[in-house]
Enzyme design. Sequence first.
Site, PDB file in Angstrom:
ATOM      1  N   HIS A 181       5.067   6.387  11.511  1.00 48.59           N
ATOM      2  CA  HIS A 181       4.799   6.275  10.090  1.00 48.59           C
ATOM      3  C   HIS A 181       3.953   7.406   9.676  1.00 48.59           C
ATOM      4  O   HIS A 181       2.682   7.497   9.829  1.00 48.59           O
ATOM      5  CB  HIS A 181       3.988   4.929  10.086  1.00 48.59           C
ATOM      6  CG  HIS A 181       3.576   4.428   8.607  1.00 48.59           C
ATOM      7  ND1 HIS A 181       3.852   5.093   7.615  1.00 48.59           N
ATOM      8  CD2 HIS A 181       2.992   3.361   8.205  1.00 48.59           C
ATOM      9  CE1 HIS A 181       3.310   4.461   6.163  1.00 48.59           C
ATOM     10  NE2 HIS A 181       3.113   3.160   6.816  1.00 48.59           N
ATOM     11  N   LYS A 206      25.397  -4.971   0.033  1.00 49.03           N
ATOM     12  CA  LYS A 206      26.742  -5.070   0.112  1.00 49.03           C
ATOM     13  C   LYS A 206      27.323  -4.336   1.074  1.00 49.03           C
ATOM     14  O   LYS A 206      28.725  -4.013   1.189  1.00 49.03           O
ATOM     15  CB  LYS A 206      27.129  -4.420  -1.182  1.00 49.03           C
ATOM     16  CG  LYS A 206      26.596  -4.998  -2.634  1.00 49.03           C
ATOM     17  CD  LYS A 206      27.379  -4.103  -3.591  1.00 49.03           C
ATOM     18  CE  LYS A 206      26.840  -4.483  -5.175  1.00 49.03           C
ATOM     19  NZ  LYS A 206      26.930  -3.673  -6.295  1.00 49.03           N
ATOM     20  N   ARG A 264      11.365   3.565   3.469  1.00 47.40           N
ATOM     21  CA  ARG A 264      10.737   2.587   4.447  1.00 47.40           C
ATOM     22  C   ARG A 264      12.099   1.721   5.010  1.00 47.40           C
ATOM     23  O   ARG A 264      12.844   1.077   4.294  1.00 47.40           O
ATOM     24  CB  ARG A 264       9.801   1.639   4.165  1.00 47.40           C
ATOM     25  CG  ARG A 264       9.416   0.490   5.048  1.00 47.40           C
ATOM     26  CD  ARG A 264       8.017  -0.183   4.793  1.00 47.40           C
ATOM     27  NE  ARG A 264       6.886   0.852   5.113  1.00 47.40           N
ATOM     28  CZ  ARG A 264       5.705   0.252   5.098  1.00 47.40           C
ATOM     29  NH1 ARG A 264       5.326  -0.945   5.127  1.00 47.40           N
ATOM     30  NH2 ARG A 264       4.715   1.076   5.698  1.00 47.40           N
ATOM     31  N   ARG A 323       0.826  -1.113   0.039  1.00 41.88           N
ATOM     32  CA  ARG A 323      -0.091   0.089   0.094  1.00 41.88           C
ATOM     33  C   ARG A 323       0.763   1.307  -0.143  1.00 41.88           C
ATOM     34  O   ARG A 323       0.597   2.194  -0.893  1.00 41.88           O
ATOM     35  CB  ARG A 323      -0.812  -0.129   1.188  1.00 41.88           C
ATOM     36  CG  ARG A 323      -2.192   0.621   1.143  1.00 41.88           C
ATOM     37  CD  ARG A 323      -2.763  -0.217   2.585  1.00 41.88           C
ATOM     38  NE  ARG A 323      -2.131  -1.311   2.914  1.00 41.88           N
ATOM     39  CZ  ARG A 323      -2.384  -2.482   2.394  1.00 41.88           C
ATOM     40  NH1 ARG A 323      -3.425  -2.503   1.746  1.00 41.88           N
ATOM     41  NH2 ARG A 323      -1.773  -3.413   2.604  1.00 41.88           N
ATOM     42  N   THR A 324       1.737   1.259   1.057  1.00 40.36           N
ATOM     43  CA  THR A 324       2.431   2.657   1.147  1.00 40.36           C
ATOM     44  C   THR A 324       3.191   3.034  -0.211  1.00 40.36           C
ATOM     45  O   THR A 324       3.508   3.990  -0.593  1.00 40.36           O
ATOM     46  CB  THR A 324       3.359   2.672   2.353  1.00 40.36           C
ATOM     47  OG1 THR A 324       2.489   2.242   3.606  1.00 40.36           O
ATOM     48  CG2 THR A 324       3.951   3.839   2.684  1.00 40.36           C
TER      49      THR A 324
HETATM   50  C1  NCD Z   1       1.014  -0.324   8.279  1.00 36.41           C
HETATM   51  C2  NCD Z   1       2.560  -0.444   8.631  1.00 36.41           C
HETATM   52  O1  NCD Z   1       3.259  -0.591   7.436  1.00 36.41           O
HETATM   53  O2  NCD Z   1       2.777  -0.067   9.685  1.00 36.41           O
HETATM   54  N1  NCD Z   1       0.566  -0.455   7.337  1.00 36.41           N
HETATM   55  C3  NCD Z   1       0.567   0.582   6.340  1.00 36.41           C
HETATM   56  O3  NCD Z   1       1.365   1.321   5.874  1.00 36.41           O
HETATM   57  N2  NCD Z   1      -0.481   0.625   5.433  1.00 36.41           N
HETATM   58  C4  NCD Z   1       0.380  -1.045   9.335  1.00 36.41           C
HETATM   59  C5  NCD Z   1       0.522  -2.692   9.182  1.00 36.41           C
HETATM   60  O4  NCD Z   1       1.489  -3.218   8.490  1.00 36.41           O
HETATM   61  O5  NCD Z   1       0.106  -3.307   9.832  1.00 36.41           O
END
Ligand code: NCD
Length: 307
Positions: free
Chosen positions: A129, A80, A101, A51-52
């Site tokens: 997040h 590496k 991320r 999703r992100t």
């Molecule tokens: C969340 C995350 O990555 O922390 N998901 C997201 O970003 N939509 C929640 C999760 O992974 O449970």
Amino acid sequence: MKSLIDILDFTVEEIDELLVVANDIIANPKKYSEMCHGKKLATLFFEPSTRTRLSFEAAMYELGGNVLGFSEAGSSSSAKGESVADTAKMISCYADIIAMRHPKEGAPLVAAQNASIPVINAGDGGHNHPTQTLTDLLTINREKGRFENLKIGFCGDLKFGRTVHSLINAMSRYEGNTIYLISPTELKLPDYVKNDVLIKKNIKYVETQSLDEVMPELDILYMTRVQRERFFNEEEYLRLKDRYILVPEKLENAKEDLIIMHPLPRVNEISVKVDEDNRACYFRQALYGKYIRMALILKLLKEAGTI
Ligand code: NCD
């Protein structure tokens, strides 16, 4: 260089401006479709995400920009042994903005300190997040129309759920909210969030293990997945994973205008039968995530003087 590492990097006014832009994008998408023409977003995902990452990519494409990057650490030079600082310096030569991320808490901050382009924290370990929080704020803005005087229940894995930590931080800046922390003892909200946010800012909060007990009170129910990948012990995960399962019967006493949120992915914690209830807004929430990320990319690129 303005980056977004923690939701508190933005003032309440800056968040309001982002919401105005996101709402305008929803109303007039054409107006924005070329605003990032020729610009590049680098998505550096050292940890899995659907999703992100895809919502960042969709956001950049809908602004007329381009995307480059990787979606697992194994396919990058970190395999590496390259440091996050060096990766950030190097990517600054190729892109205009970074979304990162990383499983290590603080990695996006290190990237921001070394990059010469804006860095967006797209999730760092069990820590923060902020773009999910912006997504959640746009959802609350559109579905409830206010950020004050809300009773918000967070249910599930409050220990490792970084989206919970960031949203509690964000909501702590608005008046009159009550936070209900619904979790098994093993997955309670970490003390650092409780002490530094709830207690320090004098926010009303209730800790309970029972969702049923507090359900009638809630304006917002924020369900979360038990974060398997952050457990040291699989048995413990298996024991806790199905502690809360939202089924239609559990909503019988809930308010008519409750909204049910979830950052997704869902595992078992919300039955698919709940999806038909119009109080379930997690798929709309996912859509809002794209629009707020468009607004965020525009803001950071404007402030960097790139557009
Ligand atoms: C969340 C995350 O990555 O922390 N998901 C997201 O970003 N939509 C929640 C999760 O992974 O449970």
